[in-house]
Design an enzyme around this catalytic site. Structure first.
Site, PDB file in Angstrom:
ATOM      1  N   SER A 208      32.817  43.893  62.050  1.00 35.84           N
ATOM      2  CA  SER A 208      33.001  44.790  60.914  1.00 35.84           C
ATOM      3  C   SER A 208      33.395  46.196  61.405  1.00 35.84           C
ATOM      4  O   SER A 208      34.385  46.333  62.113  1.00 35.84           O
ATOM      5  CB  SER A 208      31.733  44.802  60.066  1.00 35.84           C
ATOM      6  OG  SER A 208      31.948  45.393  58.809  1.00 35.84           O
TER       7      SER A 208
ATOM      8  N   ASP B 111      37.006  37.091  53.437  1.00 36.32           N
ATOM      9  CA  ASP B 111      36.001  38.075  53.829  1.00 36.32           C
ATOM     10  C   ASP B 111      35.841  39.101  52.710  1.00 36.32           C
ATOM     11  O   ASP B 111      36.807  39.753  52.323  1.00 36.32           O
ATOM     12  CB  ASP B 111      36.418  38.771  55.116  1.00 36.32           C
ATOM     13  CG  ASP B 111      35.289  39.550  55.767  1.00 36.32           C
ATOM     14  OD1 ASP B 111      34.586  40.302  55.040  1.00 36.32           O
ATOM     15  OD2 ASP B 111      35.082  39.413  56.981  1.00 36.32           O
TER      16      ASP B 111
ATOM     17  N   HIS C  60      31.568  37.103  55.706  1.00 29.63           N
ATOM     18  CA  HIS C  60      31.891  38.306  56.466  1.00 29.63           C
ATOM     19  C   HIS C  60      31.740  38.002  57.956  1.00 29.63           C
ATOM     20  O   HIS C  60      30.647  38.048  58.511  1.00 29.63           O
ATOM     21  CB  HIS C  60      30.953  39.443  56.055  1.00 29.63           C
ATOM     22  CG  HIS C  60      31.306  40.767  56.664  1.00 29.63           C
ATOM     23  ND1 HIS C  60      32.591  41.256  56.744  1.00 29.63           N
ATOM     24  CD2 HIS C  60      30.519  41.727  57.246  1.00 29.63           C
ATOM     25  CE1 HIS C  60      32.591  42.438  57.312  1.00 29.63           C
ATOM     26  NE2 HIS C  60      31.354  42.748  57.635  1.00 29.63           N
TER      27      HIS C  60
END
Length: 506
Positions: A229, A446, A473
Site C-alpha cells: 500500500s 483492490d 487489498h
C-alpha cells in the site's frame, strides 16, 4: 664599541630593505593565520551510517510481549530529524528482527503501509510465510509513530474520540465555518504539540532516508524491501533516491505515484467496487441484511446507516459504521463480520460494528497519516474545488453518499489547507535511472489502491507486474501460490517473474 659602517655598504642595504620588510610582513601574516582557530569540518551523516543496532528484548516496545514470545528481537536506530542538519535534533527509529529459519540470503526490510501504520509487528504477520525461511524479516515503526520517538501528537486519545462528530443537515454554511475552524484548530494543535521541525520532516522522503540508514545498520550493501500500500510509495521514493542501493524490491497493492496518496475520488470508486462485490456475495444468502437483489444494495445499506446520523446507537454513530464497513472491505475474509454487524444493526444493535470501528484507527496513527498527506498531496484551498471533489466522490461511491451538508457550491477545507509547514513533495513520475528489476503486485479489484495505479507504477519503474484477479487489498504472502512462488524466487535469487503474469483466484 660601536663602529660606523663604511659608506659603500649603505646603498646595498637600502636596496634590500623593501625585500626584508616584505618577508617580515609575510612571516607576521603567516603567524597570525596560524593563531586563528581551525574551522571544524562540515557535519556529515557518518555517525548514523556507522552504527550497529543493539538487538535485545522487545520489552518496553508497543506489542513487545507478543513479539518476544515469537522470538523477535528489537532495537532502535538513531537518525537526524532533518537530514540537512546532521548535527541537529535526532529521532530513534524502532526496528524488529525475526531471524531466518534456514539458510539466510539477506535482511528484508518491510512496511505495511498507511501512512501511519505501525510496522514493528509485520515480521510476526509474515512469520509463517515461506519468506521467513531465507530472509531475516525486519519491521520498522516509521518516524513519529509507535515505538519510535519522538511522536507526532495532535490530539489525545480522548480528544480523538470526541472529534468523531456527525454534522447535522441544517445551516450548511454555518457548518462549513465550524468544520474549517475545527480543522484549523487541529493543524495548530499539531504544530504546538509536535513542533514544527518534526512536523516538517515526517514525509516519505525522510522515511526513505531512514530506511537507508537502517539498511546500513543491518550491514547490508543493498536494500531488499517489501512494501504494501503506502509502503509502495516509500519503495518508489527510495528507488528514486538510491537506485544503485536496491538489491530487490516487491511493491504490493501499489499507490499510483502520479496521484495523491489518498485521492478521494479514486479510492471512493475502489471501495464502491469492493462494496458491490461484497453485496453480490451477500445476496446469495436469503438472510443477507442488504437483501437478495444486489442492485438494491446501496439503497438498503443507506436505509440501515443513515438513521445513525441523528440517532447513534450506544456509541456507534454514522462515522463509526462507515469506518467499520470500509475496514471490512479490504479483504473478503472480513465480509462475514460485516454481514454479522449489519444484521445486528438492522435489529437495533451496534456492538460488532463498534468493535470494528475502534480497532481500525487510533489517534497516533491518524495524526501521522494526516501529517504525511498534508506534506505531500496537492492542497485544496478553494471551497469550490473542495465541493467538486465531494460531488465526484459521491458519484463514484453512492453507497457512502451521506448527503450531509450542501456540496453544490462549496465544501469545507480540510486541515491541510491550514497546515503550518509547506509541502515537501508532490505527486510525480519517478525518475529511477539505473534501478535493477523490481516487482509490482496489483489486484484487479483492490479497494484502496485500484489496479490502474499499479499498472502506472510498474511502467514508471520498468518493473515486472504480477496481476491478481480478485477483490482485496494486496496479494503477496496471502497464501496464493501463483503470486508467492515467483515473488519468493525473485527475493532469493533475483529471478524476476515472467512478463504479464496473471493469477486467478483459486
Amino acid at each position: 664599541m660601536f663602529k660606523p659602517r663604511k659608506a659603500t655598504a649603505a646603498p646595498k642595504l637600502r636596496t634590500l630593505l623593501p625585500v626584508v620588510i616584505a618577508a617580515v610582513a609575510l612571516l607576521v601574516t603567516a603567524c597570525a593565520r596560524n593563531t586563528d582557530p581551525v574551522a571544524p569540518p562540515a557535519p556529515t551523516l557518518d555517525r548514523y551510517y556507522q552504527q550497529t543496532p543493539a538487538w535485545g528484548s522487545c520489552d518496553g516496545y508497543q506489542g513487545g510481549a507478543e513479539l518476544g514470545a515469537a522470538g523477535i528481537e528489537c532495537a532502535r536506530v538513531l537518525v537526524p530529524i532533518d537530514y540537512g542538519k546532521p548535527d541537529g535534533d535526532t529521532a530513534r527509529i524502532a526496528i524488529s528482527r525475526l531471524r531466518a529459519t534456514g539458510t539466510r540470503v539477506a535482511s528484508l526490510l518491510t512496511n505495511p503501509g498507511g501512512p501511519g501504520a505501525p510496522g514493528l509487528n509485520l515480521p510476526l504477520a509474515l512469520a509463517k510465510s515461506p519468506v521467513a525461511e531465507r530472509l531475516d524479516l525486519i519491521g520498522m515503526d516509521v518516524r513519529g509513530l509507535g515505538a519510535s520517538t519522538p511522536h507526532v501528537t495532535c490530539r489525545s486519545a480522548a480528544e480523538y474520540e470526541t472529534g468523531q462528530r456527525v454534522l447535522g443537515r441544517t445551516n450548511p454554511l454555518a457548518e462549513i465555518d465550524q468544520v474549517e475552524q475545527e480543522n484549523e484548530d487541529y493543524a495548530n494543535s499539531c504544530a504546538r504539540r509536535t513542533g514544527l521541525t518534526l512536523l516538517q520532516h515526517v514525509g516519505t522522503v525522510d522515511v526513505a532516508r531512514d530506511m537507508d540508514v537502517v539498511r546500513a545498520a543491518l550491514g547490508e550493501q543493498k536494500l531488499t524491501y517489501f512494501g504494501g500500500s503506502y509502503g509502495t510509495r516509500l519503495g518508489s521514493t527510495y528507488a528514486e533516491l538510491f537506485p544503485d542501493r536496491v538489491r530487490a524490491m516487491v511493491l504490493d497493492a501499489p499507490v499510483d505515484p502520479t496521484t495523491n496518496i489518498g485521492d478521494e475520488v479514486i479510492t471512493a470508486a475502489g471501495f464502491q467496487q469492493a462494496f458491490d462485490a461484497y453485496a453480490a456475495d451477500c445476496a446469495k444468502a436469503p438472510d443477507c441484511p442488504l437483501g437478495t437483489d444486489p442492485k438494491k444494495a446501496n439503497e438498503n445499506y443507506r436505509a440501515l446507516v443513515d438513521p445513525l446520523i441523528q440517532h447513534p446507537i450506544r456509541g456507534l454513530n454514522y462515522g463509526g459504521v462507515t469506518t467499520a464497513t470500509i475496514a471490512s472491505l479490504y479483504h473478503p475474509s472480513s465480509w462475514p463480520d460485516l454481514t454479522k454487524g449489519l444484521t445486528e444493526l438492522a435489529k437495533g444493535r451496534g456492538d460488532a460494528l463498534l468493535g470494528d470501528a475502534t480497532t481500525y484507527e487510533d489517534a497516533s496513527s491518524d495524526d501521522v497519516h494526516r501529517a504525511v498527506l498534508c506534506l505531500e498531496e496537492v492542497r485544496v484551498t478553494d471551497r469550490a474545488v473542495a465541493a467538486d471533489i465531494v460531488r465526484r466522490s459521491r458519484t463514484a461511491a453512492p453507497a457512502f453518499d451521506d448527503g450531509i451538508g450542501n456540496a453544490d457550491t462549496a465544501a469545507p477545507l480540510d486541515a491541510c489547507a491550514f497546515w503550518p509547514v509547506p509541502p515537501t513533495a508532490q505527486p510525480h513520475v519517478p525518475k529511477v535511472a539505473g534501478l535493477p528489476k523490481v516487482v509490482v503486485v496489483a489486484v484487479t479489484g483492490d479497494p484502496a489502491t485500484p489496479y490502474p495505479g499499479g499498472v502506472t507504477l510498474a511502467k514508471t519503474l520498468g518493473a515486472a507486474l504480477i496481476t491478481y484477479e480478485g477483490t482485496q487489498h494486496g496479494a503477496a504472502f496471502e497464501g496464493i501460490a501463483c503470486v508467492d512462488r515467483p515473488v519468493l524466487k525473485y527475493l532469493i535469487d533475483l529471478t524476476p517473474p515472467a512478463e504479464g503474469l496473471r493469477c486467478a483466484k483459486p
